[in-house]
Design a protein around this motif. Structure first.
Motif, mmCIF file in Angstrom:
data_model
loop_
_atom_site.group_PDB
_atom_site.id
_atom_site.type_symbol
_atom_site.label_atom_id
_atom_site.label_comp_id
_atom_site.label_asym_id
_atom_site.label_seq_id
_atom_site.Cartn_x
_atom_site.Cartn_y
_atom_site.Cartn_z
ATOM 1 N N THR A 93 36.301 37.164 50.529
ATOM 2 C CA THR A 93 36.767 37.288 49.153
ATOM 3 C C THR A 93 36.909 35.899 48.552
ATOM 4 O O THR A 93 37.561 35.024 49.134
ATOM 5 N N SER A 135 33.771 44.567 45.847
ATOM 6 C CA SER A 135 34.991 44.703 45.052
ATOM 7 C C SER A 135 35.056 43.556 44.059
ATOM 8 O O SER A 135 34.728 42.413 44.401
ATOM 9 N N VAL A 170 38.629 35.749 38.691
ATOM 10 C CA VAL A 170 37.883 36.937 39.112
ATOM 11 C C VAL A 170 37.712 36.843 40.623
ATOM 12 O O VAL A 170 37.087 35.899 41.128
ATOM 13 N N TRP A 171 38.296 37.812 41.318
ATOM 14 C CA TRP A 171 38.229 37.815 42.782
ATOM 15 C C TRP A 171 37.159 38.815 43.215
ATOM 16 O O TRP A 171 37.216 39.995 42.883
ATOM 17 N N GLU A 216 37.872 42.174 41.168
ATOM 18 C CA GLU A 216 39.201 42.318 40.566
ATOM 19 C C GLU A 216 39.462 41.125 39.661
ATOM 20 O O GLU A 216 39.185 39.983 40.036
ATOM 21 N N GLN A 217 40.017 41.393 38.476
ATOM 22 C CA GLN A 217 40.316 40.318 37.529
ATOM 23 C C GLN A 217 41.818 40.148 37.376
ATOM 24 O O GLN A 217 42.563 41.130 37.341
ATOM 25 N N ASP A 218 42.233 38.888 37.272
ATOM 26 C CA ASP A 218 43.649 38.561 37.100
ATOM 27 C C ASP A 218 43.741 37.328 36.209
ATOM 28 O O ASP A 218 43.697 36.197 36.675
ATOM 29 N N VAL A 264 32.763 47.553 37.854
ATOM 30 C CA VAL A 264 33.631 47.096 36.757
ATOM 31 C C VAL A 264 33.650 48.075 35.585
ATOM 32 O O VAL A 264 34.709 48.292 34.966
#
Length: 420
Positions: free
Chosen positions: A150, A128, A136-137, A130-132, A170
């Protein structure tokens, strides 16, 4: 970014592009974490060419001296199933005298400049991303221990090949980006020397829609490439590779070096058996995730630029991240500078497929005439046209990073541009 001065980058994939990128970004002040799905480093590998563009980038990366040219001077032979032998054309005859190497040579060289403090995790894959904002996680799964964790990174680099997991997570599924050329390849190391050849001697066998190459080395056993056209790529994977190859080179009986090559394929410890693909993408980065190497721009084996573009892409990425504090700007400038070359290699890679495997007997006759044609001025012009010599000189031997840097304003009085 976080309040810490540490800039963490996750590099997914421990091939040529991943290792070169990790080493270059470490030099640029980043803290790389490298993950690789395999349980250990790979060794060996099939034949690759290192053109001038790759040597220039390798010199900047500090890894050129860790490789050497394995080219042999023994004349290459052109064979057929009737036992006829003619003078052949070697890949080392191409303009700029590209280095003949094993893929493992390039990987070992890139690994040799990776500092000991760089963390490497084997048997690990991202599941997985995930970007915030600046974060980037990434969830990483250790497949050997069946555990997941994670972690946060400032940048993620996908260098995990044609069927990139990072790209799928992504950018979306593979079928959006993979473009099949309807050809298959089987590449592997041949133990010793085929019976009809002498040590360090290469050979080719051309038939419409299929070919065999024996790539020789001055100081290593040869590697073999068997390649053929297919109308149903998926069907080629439904049986053992040797069975697919035997069917593709039938129905005429195998003989001579071709028979030995297919027998060696059946007993090879490692091999590459795959469809020939290109990766076509409108953008190689999204937020703080960037793809490099085959994951971003696979130009196909027929272009012969995989290692060279992997080195150039890694070196230029580190350069742009040094020049631009803003990551989005750095990635955009990197892609804008590199894309014209990669688009050209991809477009030409389709045409240059005919260097490796030809469509009909006329093309084969033209290829066999090259050694004779090259003896006269007019004939050499024809041979240069057939082998696309002008394009190789201008693009494959171009110092990509040097040209880009010469077109950019210096970032300060101490910046030096090293021209390879």
């Amino acid at each position: 970014m976080s309040d810490s001065n540490e800039k963490r980058v996750l590099v997914v994939g421990m091939g040529v592009s991943g290792l070169a990128t990790a080493a270059r970004l470490h030099r640029a002040g980043w803290t790389p974490v490298v993950v690789e799905r395999s349980p250990s480093r790979r060794s060996g590998g099939y034949f690759v060419l290192l053109f001038g563009a790759g040597r220039a980038a390798a010199r900047r990366l500090g890894i050129l001296d860790a490789m050497h040219d394995r080219t042999t001077t023994t004349p290459t032979l052109d064979l057929d199933r009737r036992g006829r032998i003619r003078p052949g054309v070697s890949m080392s005859d191409l303009p700029g005298q590209p280095w003949m190497m094993l893929r493992g040579d390039a990987e070992r060289a890139a690994y040799s400049v990776l500092p000991d403090e760089v963390e490497i995790r084997f048997s690990t894959v991202p599941t997985s991303i995930e970007q915030d904002g600046d974060d980037v996680w990434v969830t990483l799964r250790d497949t050997s221990a069946d555990t997941s964790v994670t972690e946060r990174f400032d940048l993620v680099v996908g260098a995990d090949g044609v069927r990139s997991t990072v790209r799928a997570l992504v950018f979306g599924p593979h079928d959006r980006y993979l473009k099949r050329l309807n050809y298959m390849i089987a590449a592997f190391q041949f133990p010793g020397t085929p019976t009809d050849l002498v040590p360090t001697q290469g050979a080719t066998l051309f038939e419409p829609g299929r070919s065999m190459w024996v790539f020789p080395f001055a100081d290593h056993d040869p590697t073999v490439l068997l390649t053929y056209r297919t109308d149903d790529v998926d069907a080629e994977f439904t049986q053992p590779p040797a069975d697919s190859v035997r069917a593709a080179f039938g129905p005429a009986p195998l003989s001579g070096v071709l028979a030995e090559a297919v027998a060696a394929l059946e007993s090879a410890d490692t091999m590459l058996f795959d469809s020939v693909e290109q990766v076509r993408m409108d953008s190689w980065h999204r937020g703080r995730v960037v793809l490099v190497g085959d994951a971003a721009w696979c130009v196909s084996l027929y272009a012969g630029m995989g290692v060279s573009t992997g080195f150039a892409g890694a070196d230029l990425l580190g350069t742009m991240l040094e020049r631009h504090r803003d990551i989005e700007t750095a990635l955009s400038e990197w892609e804008a500078a590199l894309r014209p070359y990669l688009t050209h290699y991809q477009d030409k890679g389709i045409d240059q497929r005919r260097i490796f495997v030809m469509d009909n007997r006329f093309q084969i006759m033209m290829r066999r005439a090259l050694p004779l044609l090259s003896r006269t001025r007019l004939g050499k012009r024809i041979a240069d046209w057939v082998m696309d010599t002008a394009d190789i000189i201008e693009f494959k031997n171009a110092d990509i990073v040097g040209k880009v840097l010469r077109g950019l304003p210096p970032t300060g009085p101490h910046e030096r541009i090293t021209v390879a």
